[in-house]
Design an enzyme around this catalytic site. Sequence first.
Site, PDB file in Angstrom:
ATOM      1  NE  ARG A 194       1.411   1.782   1.222  1.00  0.00           N
ATOM      2  CZ  ARG A 194       1.565   1.749  -0.110  1.00  0.00           C
ATOM      3  NH1 ARG A 194       2.552   1.050  -0.648  1.00  0.00           N
ATOM      4  NH2 ARG A 194       0.751   2.411  -0.895  1.00  0.00           N
ATOM      5  CD  GLU A 211       8.103   4.614   1.688  1.00  0.00           C
ATOM      6  OE1 GLU A 211       7.570   5.269   0.785  1.00  0.00           O
ATOM      7  OE2 GLU A 211       8.011   3.387   1.781  1.00  0.00           O
ATOM      8  CG  HIS A 233       7.141   3.621  -2.471  1.00  0.00           C
ATOM      9  ND1 HIS A 233       6.437   3.918  -1.341  1.00  0.00           N
ATOM     10  CD2 HIS A 233       6.252   2.972  -3.279  1.00  0.00           C
ATOM     11  CE1 HIS A 233       5.192   3.485  -1.448  1.00  0.00           C
ATOM     12  NE2 HIS A 233       5.058   2.906  -2.618  1.00  0.00           N
TER      13      HIS A 233
HETATM   14  N1  LIG Z   1       5.691  -0.690  -3.704  1.00  0.00           N
HETATM   15  C1  LIG Z   1       4.775  -0.112  -4.434  1.00  0.00           C
HETATM   16  O1  LIG Z   1       5.056   0.834  -5.154  1.00  0.00           O
HETATM   17  C2  LIG Z   1       3.377  -0.620  -4.433  1.00  0.00           C
HETATM   18  C3  LIG Z   1       2.836  -1.177  -3.311  1.00  0.00           C
HETATM   19  N2  LIG Z   1       1.541  -1.627  -3.319  1.00  0.00           N
HETATM   20  C4  LIG Z   1       1.012  -2.211  -2.095  1.00  0.00           C
HETATM   21  O2  LIG Z   1       0.881  -3.612  -2.236  1.00  0.00           O
HETATM   22  C5  LIG Z   1      -0.083  -4.075  -1.297  1.00  0.00           C
HETATM   23  C6  LIG Z   1      -0.962  -5.148  -1.914  1.00  0.00           C
HETATM   24  O3  LIG Z   1      -1.708  -4.621  -2.982  1.00  0.00           O
HETATM   25  P1  LIG Z   1      -2.852  -5.474  -3.703  1.00  0.00           P
HETATM   26  O4  LIG Z   1      -2.397  -6.855  -3.932  1.00  0.00           O
HETATM   27  O5  LIG Z   1      -3.327  -4.688  -4.859  1.00  0.00           O
HETATM   28  O6  LIG Z   1      -3.966  -5.469  -2.581  1.00  0.00           O
HETATM   29  P2  LIG Z   1      -5.171  -6.490  -2.391  1.00  0.00           P
HETATM   30  O7  LIG Z   1      -6.112  -5.786  -1.492  1.00  0.00           O
HETATM   31  O8  LIG Z   1      -5.641  -7.003  -3.697  1.00  0.00           O
HETATM   32  O9  LIG Z   1      -4.498  -7.698  -1.599  1.00  0.00           O
HETATM   33  C7  LIG Z   1      -4.128  -7.631  -0.274  1.00  0.00           C
HETATM   34  C8  LIG Z   1      -4.260  -9.024   0.305  1.00  0.00           C
HETATM   35  O10 LIG Z   1      -3.795  -8.989   1.664  1.00  0.00           O
HETATM   36  C9  LIG Z   1      -4.632  -9.879   2.386  1.00  0.00           C
HETATM   37  N3  LIG Z   1      -4.584  -9.602   3.817  1.00  0.00           N
HETATM   38  C10 LIG Z   1      -5.272  -8.661   4.519  1.00  0.00           C
HETATM   39  N4  LIG Z   1      -4.994  -8.766   5.826  1.00  0.00           N
HETATM   40  C11 LIG Z   1      -4.111  -9.794   5.948  1.00  0.00           C
HETATM   41  C12 LIG Z   1      -3.458 -10.377   7.055  1.00  0.00           C
HETATM   42  N5  LIG Z   1      -3.681  -9.936   8.296  1.00  0.00           N
HETATM   43  N6  LIG Z   1      -2.594 -11.403   6.820  1.00  0.00           N
HETATM   44  C13 LIG Z   1      -2.368 -11.856   5.561  1.00  0.00           C
HETATM   45  N7  LIG Z   1      -2.992 -11.350   4.470  1.00  0.00           N
HETATM   46  C14 LIG Z   1      -3.835 -10.326   4.669  1.00  0.00           C
HETATM   47  C15 LIG Z   1      -6.012  -9.627   1.825  1.00  0.00           C
HETATM   48  O11 LIG Z   1      -6.866 -10.714   2.092  1.00  0.00           O
HETATM   49  C16 LIG Z   1      -5.716  -9.504   0.347  1.00  0.00           C
HETATM   50  O12 LIG Z   1      -5.848 -10.743  -0.327  1.00  0.00           O
HETATM   51  C17 LIG Z   1      -0.845  -2.822  -0.828  1.00  0.00           C
HETATM   52  O13 LIG Z   1      -0.369  -2.437   0.443  1.00  0.00           O
HETATM   53  C18 LIG Z   1      -0.428  -1.782  -1.798  1.00  0.00           C
HETATM   54  O14 LIG Z   1      -0.486  -0.509  -1.274  1.00  0.00           O
HETATM   55  C19 LIG Z   1       0.759  -1.562  -4.437  1.00  0.00           C
HETATM   56  C20 LIG Z   1       1.253  -1.026  -5.591  1.00  0.00           C
HETATM   57  C21 LIG Z   1       2.597  -0.466  -5.666  1.00  0.00           C
HETATM   58  O1  LIG Z   2      -0.029   2.080  -5.544  1.00  0.00           O
HETATM   59  C1  LIG Z   2       0.562   1.927  -4.472  1.00  0.00           C
HETATM   60  O2  LIG Z   2       0.038   1.443  -3.444  1.00  0.00           O
HETATM   61  C2  LIG Z   2       1.970   2.352  -4.349  1.00  0.00           C
HETATM   62  O3  LIG Z   2       2.570   2.135  -3.336  1.00  0.00           O
HETATM   63  C3  LIG Z   2       2.593   3.084  -5.462  1.00  0.00           C
HETATM   64  O4  LIG Z   2       3.128   4.262  -4.921  1.00  0.00           O
HETATM   65  P1  LIG Z   2       3.548   5.483  -5.873  1.00  0.00           P
HETATM   66  O5  LIG Z   2       2.323   5.892  -6.627  1.00  0.00           O
HETATM   67  O6  LIG Z   2       4.612   4.985  -6.788  1.00  0.00           O
HETATM   68  O7  LIG Z   2       4.042   6.548  -4.968  1.00  0.00           O
END
Ligand SMILES: NC(=O)C1=CN([C@@H]2O[C@H](COP(=O)(O)OP(=O)(O)OC[C@H]3O[C@@H](n4cnc5c(N)ncnc54)[C@H](O)[C@@H]3O)[C@@H](O)[C@H]2O)C=CC1
Ligand SMILES: O=C(O)C(=O)COP(=O)(O)O
Length: 525
Positions: free
Chosen positions: A231, A260, A278
């Site tokens: 993010r 964004e 993104h």
């Molecule tokens: N660029 C994109 O298109 C995408 C971005 N994302 C983003 O990726 C991120 C991670 O997704 P997931 O792994 O599925 O989530 P998740 O919830 O499985 O993992 C997040 C991890 O961050 C840890 N965490 C929470 N607070 C913390 C802190 N203060 N310091 C260090 N670690 C901490 C949690 O303990 C957890 O293990 C989310 O923000 C999600 O929105 C997800 C999919 C696509």
């Molecule tokens: O699943 C997430 O957290 C994402 O950031 C993916 O974003 P998008 O659905 O590609 O706009």
Amino acid sequence: MPKVLIADKMDPKAAQIFRERGVEVDEITGKTPEELIAIIGEYDGLAIRSSTKVTKAILAAATNLKVIGRAGIGVDNVDIPAASAQGVVVMNTPFGNSITTAEHAIALMFALARQLPEADASTQAGKWEKNRFMGVELTSKTLGLIGAGNIGSIVADRARGLKMKVIAFDPFLSPERALELGIEKVELDDLLARADFITLHTPLTDQTRNILSAEALAKTKKGVRIVNCARGGLIDEAALKAGLDSGHIGGAALDVFVEEPAKASPLFGTPNFVSTPHLGASTTEAQVNVAIQVAEQMADFLVAGGVTNALNMPSLSAEEAPRLKPYMALAEKLGSLVGQLTHGAIARISVHAEGAAAELNQKPIVAAVLAGFLRTQTDTVNMVNAPLLAKERGIEVREVRTEREGDYHTLLRVSVKTDAGERSVAGTLFGDSAPRVVELFGIKVEADLAGHMLYVVNEDAPGFIGRLGTLLGTAGVNIGTFHLGRRSAGGEAVLLLSIDDAVTPELLAQVRALPGVKTAMGLAF
Ligand SMILES: NC(=O)C1=CN([C@@H]2O[C@H](COP(=O)(O)OP(=O)(O)OC[C@H]3O[C@@H](n4cnc5c(N)ncnc54)[C@H](O)[C@@H]3O)[C@@H](O)[C@H]2O)C=CC1
Ligand SMILES: O=C(O)C(=O)COP(=O)(O)O
């Protein structure tokens, strides 16, 4: 027939499933907030990705809305407290795009290591600058993961396949899980000092915002390469630019930005800076996964009342629902309260049901406590996965029942054990339906936990409430409800105020500066 609006670009499978399941569907993407406000009133469901921001204003116009489905993971574009207050269920698809996003992080790591975008542009410009580009190998390098949840774990697995040494900072990662993943759990400063590559995989929360601040970036190893596919807002973009310009940072790749769409940024054009718009989740496979899943979950809910992967509502069977529902609302609120008030590693959470509560099925109640608690750390928790997540995090969960009634006809008590000791909050149901917190860390109070709240612990002394009231009034903050409790006359007092909008950092600073204030925090339910 229920009606759903698909407001962001989604695989056509989503619309197909809605229609097959007897849900009417419109696909209208790219609307401005005003245009969305004008049409949202007709819909029972709203399916989105990250582009549509579901604000309070949009929810206020969504008078028929029952469910918001996020085809993806992050729900920071949805005002969940406002949706909950309105009784709108918010669902996401926690795993459908995680592999794809992890692969994008690895792709960006390679792009940085070998300067692929710059080499490509130069070659296609006819320059053949073979001597300009000198890369580094990933093999044997140290990868520092900030966040080792679903995506971080997959990145760790792939990076280990590339023979990298993986270290991770994630306060909620248990030593057992770290061992299972083959990674070393470290503190943030250690990670900053040791990592050749850093990738971020946390949600954006008050704890993670600016986790790579100017100060943190200054502690990194010279030449470090940084990837953010999680993010915008996790990295201080101005400090990143300064670090790239000075040469301290060897490269940075951003898929996500504070603002964004990012159509302009001081980072654009900086040498060794790579960016994508993104695209983390943008593969055919991930988009088909999340489209199918979101449409199935939303159709289930709208047509049959089934609840899956909801962020603000427990999953429930039709028979148990009527009696358990108010208890689960209370359990979620108590869990969320202790989650927001507790920091650091948690050894144990105990849920103690007393009186009438002890006669009920404890599983959904305990799951609701854990979901409320863990939601302060991760977007992807729900009633179904909360117990598993707690286990993965090494949290021992205890369930205690006392059928005998105490001061209240029915009571739930949630205790949390940390390094600092064990503290508890307790709540009851008024009229068997209205959740109220009745005890906060040993202090008797009586408050509804709803919307945005200000929590203050102060030394009980004459004049304090007046000073706080004046401060809030001057700051234009409207107080909805005001609850007060104290340990003893002249001892520690606690105040819980519900206010109309989120507590700002400026307001918190002013409250903390009042004489006698020991703690002040913004809470959201
Ligand atoms: N660029 C994109 O298109 C995408 C971005 N994302 C983003 O990726 C991120 C991670 O997704 P997931 O792994 O599925 O989530 P998740 O919830 O499985 O993992 C997040 C991890 O961050 C840890 N965490 C929470 N607070 C913390 C802190 N203060 N310091 C260090 N670690 C901490 C949690 O303990 C957890 O293990 C989310 O923000 C999600 O929105 C997800 C999919 C696509
Ligand atoms: O699943 C997430 O957290 C994402 O950031 C993916 O974003 P998008 O659905 O590609 O706009």
